[in-house]
Design an enzyme around this catalytic site. Structure first.
Site: not given
Length: 316
Positions: A93, A111, A113
């Protein structure tokens, strides 16, 4: 949440602009938004259009690499799995913040994600490309992790130390950037004075930061480790460790005082013997402190007293 955003704003906005503030602030919302579901279809489309205006693009995940200077080294496996599951269902998102490095892109923020996206099997991820110098990149990574409370105490201390040693920032400047007081920064960096084994125990959560700060009162690394192992085994409280360290600190002082007393005793005994050989009778020196005392000269007859008096008079 509002409080966290104010902290980030103070740390980043003053140096890198409002866009970066918004990007890093929203990093913390990623997991929460994914866990509770995505936005409504119309809202999601509007959000994507707005992001694209700021320069968001899709990059192949294989073209992105984490920064070697990332303060955070430890990623909770269970939490990563949960985020990966959310990404499979809802996607990413919030885009990653990256900068160009030769033939690849280096992660400045996001990082966690990126790692979760790889676990989820994504081929591409949304990114926003920016250009920063080395100091700015380190500061952004540090602020992001500190405000999200993602760093363990040693990782945080090492990040502060790097800002001081490599970029010559003062503790006051660092405190301003991460919205903490200077004492917090000082206490954090002091943890690096612990022996390596104790630092590892702190990183793994075997002891707390409170325990670690109490252990700083012990200079010997081996003793630090022994106490740290006792903390884990006996589940000592911070207060109990503080009392233990304080008691240990008194023992060397007493030993040193005893050694000094013994040395003085030998000196005064030698003086007594020298005066005895001169006076020809027993002499006793009584000390009140190191500068004051009393000398006693014994006599056993009237004639001996007269001899001693004559001897003292002859000194003149």
């Amino acid at each position: 949440m509002a409080k966290m955003k104010r902290g980030l704003g103070k740390g980043l906005g003053a140096f890198f602009g409002d866009e970066v503030v918004q990007e890093v602030n929203e990093e913390h919302a990623e997991s929460s938004e994914a866990e509770h579901g995505s936005a409504a279809p119309g809202q999601e489309e509007a959000q994507k259009k707005e992001k694209n205006k700021t320069g968001e693009i899709q990059l192949k995940i294989t073209r992105i690499e984490p920064s070697q200077e990332q303060p955070r080294k430890d990623f909770n496996e269970e939490q990563m799995k949960e985020l990966a599951d959310s990404i499979r269902q809802y996607g990413i998102l919030q885009p990653l913040l990256v900068q160009k490095k030769g033939d690849y892109y280096e992660i400045i923020a996001g990082e966690r994600r990126w790692r979760a996206a790889k676990m989820a099997g994504l081929k591409e991820v949304p990114v926003v490309i920016r250009e920063y110098n080395a100091q700015q990149a380190v500061e952004i990574s540090l602020i992001e992790n500190v405000q999200r409370e993602d760093l363990n105490p040693i990782e945080e201390a090492m990040a502060y130390q790097r800002l001081m040693q490599e970029f010559h920032l003062t503790q006051e400047e660092i405190a301003d950037r991460v919205s903490k007081n200077r004492t917090t920064i000082t206490n954090s960096v002091r943890l690096l004075n612990l022996c390596e084994e104790v630092q590892k125990m702190l990183m793994s959560g075997q002891i707390t930061s409170g325990h670690a700060r109490a252990l700083l009162g012990i200079e010997d690394g081996e003793v630090q480790l022994q106490i740290a192992q006792r903390i884990e085994k006996e589940r000592l409280s911070v207060r109990e460790v503080e009392k233990l360290v304080k008691a240990m600190g008194k023992e060397p002082r007493k030993k040193k005082e005893n050694q000094q007393d013994e040395a003085l005793e030998l000196i005064f005994r030698d003086l007594e013997d020298r005066m005895k050989s001169i006076m020809g009778t027993k002499v006793n020196i009584s000390r009140k402190d190191k500068n004051k005392g009393r000398i006693e000269i014994e006599y056993y007859s009237e004639s001996e007293l007269e001899r001693i008096v004559e001897l003292i008079e002859s000194i003149r």
